[in-house]
Design an enzyme around this catalytic site. Sequence first.
Site, PDB file in Angstrom:
ATOM      1  N   GLY A 176     -13.498   5.229 -35.651  1.00 26.32           N
ATOM      2  CA  GLY A 176     -14.661   6.092 -35.443  1.00 26.32           C
ATOM      3  C   GLY A 176     -15.598   5.495 -34.397  1.00 26.32           C
ATOM      4  O   GLY A 176     -15.148   4.945 -33.382  1.00 26.32           O
ATOM      5  N   PRO A 219       0.814  -1.214   0.000  1.00 27.49           N
ATOM      6  CA  PRO A 219       0.000   0.000   0.000  1.00 27.49           C
ATOM      7  C   PRO A 219       0.850   1.268   0.000  1.00 27.49           C
ATOM      8  O   PRO A 219       0.505   2.251  -0.633  1.00 27.49           O
ATOM      9  CB  PRO A 219      -0.823  -0.122   1.286  1.00 27.49           C
ATOM     10  CG  PRO A 219      -0.905  -1.596   1.543  1.00 27.49           C
ATOM     11  CD  PRO A 219       0.365  -2.193   1.013  1.00 27.49           C
ATOM     12  N   GLU A 277       5.464  -2.869 -13.206  1.00 26.35           N
ATOM     13  CA  GLU A 277       6.904  -3.189 -13.295  1.00 26.35           C
ATOM     14  C   GLU A 277       7.749  -1.916 -13.449  1.00 26.35           C
ATOM     15  O   GLU A 277       8.744  -1.879 -14.167  1.00 26.35           O
ATOM     16  CB  GLU A 277       7.166  -4.237 -14.382  1.00 26.35           C
ATOM     17  CG  GLU A 277       6.373  -5.498 -14.044  1.00 26.35           C
ATOM     18  CD  GLU A 277       6.885  -6.776 -14.620  1.00 26.35           C
ATOM     19  OE1 GLU A 277       8.049  -6.818 -15.055  1.00 26.35           O
ATOM     20  OE2 GLU A 277       6.125  -7.758 -14.596  1.00 26.35           O
TER      21      GLU A 277
HETATM   22  N1  CAA Z   1      20.167  -4.235 -10.579  1.00 24.18           N
HETATM   23  C1  CAA Z   1      20.947  -4.492  -9.504  1.00 24.18           C
HETATM   24  N2  CAA Z   1      21.009  -3.703  -8.409  1.00 24.18           N
HETATM   25  C2  CAA Z   1      20.244  -2.597  -8.411  1.00 24.18           C
HETATM   26  C3  CAA Z   1      19.429  -2.242  -9.506  1.00 24.18           C
HETATM   27  C4  CAA Z   1      19.411  -3.128 -10.612  1.00 24.18           C
HETATM   28  N3  CAA Z   1      18.635  -2.877 -11.691  1.00 24.18           N
HETATM   29  N4  CAA Z   1      18.803  -1.082  -9.209  1.00 24.18           N
HETATM   30  C5  CAA Z   1      19.216  -0.718  -7.991  1.00 24.18           C
HETATM   31  N5  CAA Z   1      20.093  -1.627  -7.519  1.00 24.18           N
HETATM   32  C6  CAA Z   1      20.798  -1.610  -6.247  1.00 24.18           C
HETATM   33  C7  CAA Z   1      21.666  -0.358  -6.119  1.00 24.18           C
HETATM   34  O1  CAA Z   1      22.930  -0.545  -6.693  1.00 24.18           O
HETATM   35  C8  CAA Z   1      21.724  -0.185  -4.609  1.00 24.18           C
HETATM   36  O2  CAA Z   1      22.681  -1.081  -4.083  1.00 24.18           O
HETATM   37  P1  CAA Z   1      23.994  -0.542  -3.262  1.00 24.18           P
HETATM   38  O3  CAA Z   1      23.479   0.307  -2.138  1.00 24.18           O
HETATM   39  O4  CAA Z   1      24.684  -1.784  -2.819  1.00 24.18           O
HETATM   40  O5  CAA Z   1      24.784   0.245  -4.262  1.00 24.18           O
HETATM   41  C9  CAA Z   1      20.380  -0.679  -4.156  1.00 24.18           C
HETATM   42  O6  CAA Z   1      19.875  -1.521  -5.175  1.00 24.18           O
HETATM   43  C10 CAA Z   1      19.401   0.444  -3.872  1.00 24.18           C
HETATM   44  O7  CAA Z   1      19.285   1.178  -5.089  1.00 24.18           O
HETATM   45  P2  CAA Z   1      18.921   2.697  -5.120  1.00 24.18           P
HETATM   46  O8  CAA Z   1      19.780   3.434  -4.150  1.00 24.18           O
HETATM   47  O9  CAA Z   1      18.937   3.133  -6.546  1.00 24.18           O
HETATM   48  O10 CAA Z   1      17.410   2.647  -4.536  1.00 24.18           O
HETATM   49  P3  CAA Z   1      16.311   3.765  -4.603  1.00 24.18           P
HETATM   50  O11 CAA Z   1      15.433   3.529  -3.442  1.00 24.18           O
HETATM   51  O12 CAA Z   1      16.880   5.117  -4.811  1.00 24.18           O
HETATM   52  O13 CAA Z   1      15.497   3.476  -5.966  1.00 24.18           O
HETATM   53  C11 CAA Z   1      14.313   2.267  -7.659  1.00 24.18           C
HETATM   54  C12 CAA Z   1      15.401   2.263  -6.589  1.00 24.18           C
HETATM   55  C13 CAA Z   1      14.995   2.072  -9.001  1.00 24.18           C
HETATM   56  C14 CAA Z   1      13.472   3.522  -7.708  1.00 24.18           C
HETATM   57  C15 CAA Z   1      13.444   1.056  -7.276  1.00 24.18           C
HETATM   58  O14 CAA Z   1      12.812   1.287  -6.034  1.00 24.18           O
HETATM   59  C16 CAA Z   1      12.400   0.684  -8.318  1.00 24.18           C
HETATM   60  O15 CAA Z   1      12.749   0.073  -9.334  1.00 24.18           O
HETATM   61  N6  CAA Z   1      11.124   1.035  -8.075  1.00 24.18           N
HETATM   62  C17 CAA Z   1      10.039   0.570  -8.900  1.00 24.18           C
HETATM   63  C18 CAA Z   1       9.499  -0.723  -8.369  1.00 24.18           C
HETATM   64  C19 CAA Z   1       8.747  -1.494  -9.386  1.00 24.18           C
HETATM   65  O16 CAA Z   1       9.149  -1.624 -10.540  1.00 24.18           O
HETATM   66  N7  CAA Z   1       7.631  -2.088  -8.952  1.00 24.18           N
HETATM   67  C20 CAA Z   1       6.875  -2.933  -9.807  1.00 24.18           C
HETATM   68  C21 CAA Z   1       6.077  -3.883  -8.981  1.00 24.18           C
HETATM   69  S1  CAA Z   1       6.105  -5.524  -9.543  1.00 24.18           S
HETATM   70  C22 CAA Z   1       4.897  -5.607 -10.725  1.00 24.18           C
HETATM   71  O17 CAA Z   1       4.357  -4.641 -11.197  1.00 24.18           O
HETATM   72  C23 CAA Z   1       4.665  -6.986 -11.169  1.00 24.18           C
HETATM   73  C24 CAA Z   1       3.325  -7.303 -11.676  1.00 24.18           C
HETATM   74  O18 CAA Z   1       2.486  -7.801 -10.957  1.00 24.18           O
HETATM   75  C25 CAA Z   1       3.043  -7.203 -13.143  1.00 24.18           C
END
Ligand code: CAA
Length: 392
Positions: free
Chosen positions: A339, A128, A363
Amino acid sequence: MEFILTEEQLAVKEAAREFAQQTLLPGVIERDTHMTYPTEQVRGMAEMGFLGMMVSPEYGGGGMDTLSYVLAMEELSKVDNSCSVIVSVNNSLVCWGLETYGSEEQKKKYLTKLATGESIGAFCLSEPEAGSDATSQRTTAVDMGDHYIINGTKNWITNGGSSQIHLVIAQTDVEKGHKGINAFIVETDWDGVVIGAKEDKLGIRASDTHTILYNDVKVPKENRIGDDGFGFKFAMKVLSGGRIGIAAQALGIAAGAYELSVKYAKEREAFGKPISQHQAIAFKLADMSTDIEAARLMVYRAAWMKDNGLDYTSGAAMAKLIASDAAMKHTVEAVQVHGGYGFVKEYHVERLMRDAKITQIYEGTSEIQKLVISRNILKGTLYEPMWKPSNS
Ligand code: CAA
């Protein structure tokens, strides 16, 4: 640079196209209207091998490359996105995650069933108050020695009510932030797993989206995926691949709406000639075709990057961003080409327009894709692995 598909890839595309037309198209409007889960169609997709396409044959999968999976997703998504999202989640998020990061015991116990469609999987990350901000997990997994106790609520879970296996992301040590997050395999018939309300959605209405509650669910330690604290990276890595699947779904939605528009424009007459002969419509078709081809190249490229061992994080994000925008824009245009007929269910484009919207949200929203891309630009890692021969 090679743009030719192999015989095998073409065969997969053709098989998916035929299956979509013959098995998914009949009843797709009724299933969408009444939110009817496509039980028989999922069984058919399992028989066709669509539920574990990239899984190694050792674990009951098709052993195919990502591009073949994308081609199948594209064809299925031209017709029925409630079905193609099941394929995408099961393949990209659940099977790929387990095969790549699971233990041998976990693969033997769970992966074979998932790859063959005997079990369906769900990926339980969103909460949530933790959607885009995925590190803010409130679901807890308390370490009890030989097992964990999970408590929390997950939202908008695809396959929520129809799955037997959940991959659940939960916070084990809040002090460690994202490094205190773990991923667990949870069987849905375990005590404390409660399937909550089914969502009544704008699009992909026949897919099964639920809130899930975990109330003191006892999970054996051997069901944790990877080392302690690996759960957030697991989720991120899995989602990067998942975004290629959703990009392919968006591409299929756009391409499906485009194909219907070309057919309709050639048949429908106005002012004494087919509407395709009016420049107002012909130029729309040209714009649709051009944008869809651009998206297709990005989506296939992201699959190619994954298949060639390159870092595809940005490639997948870009593919999803461009393909989901193309899907939204051109399904609206497809309704316009049709249309008044476009506004009624019988002509399918209004459903594709409704389905398109979720590809800009799940995603990772389009805004999250831009965050991922821009962070890689600023790190200077965007193009480095590409456009160079591996021996240079
Ligand atoms: N691969 C590997 N590691 C990754 C990564 C990746 N793609 N992205 C981030 N990381 C790692 C970072 O390197 C970091 O690690 P370290 O501290 O060791 O360096 C750690 O993860 C944290 O990363 P960030 O500091 O970048 O984290 P953040 O909080 O600033 O943001 C974000 C990360 C990219 C915004 C992430 O939260 C995100 O992707 N959010 C979206 C979530 C999402 O896609 N949800 C979808 C739900 S699932 C769904 O929809 C499925 C369904 O049912 C169809």
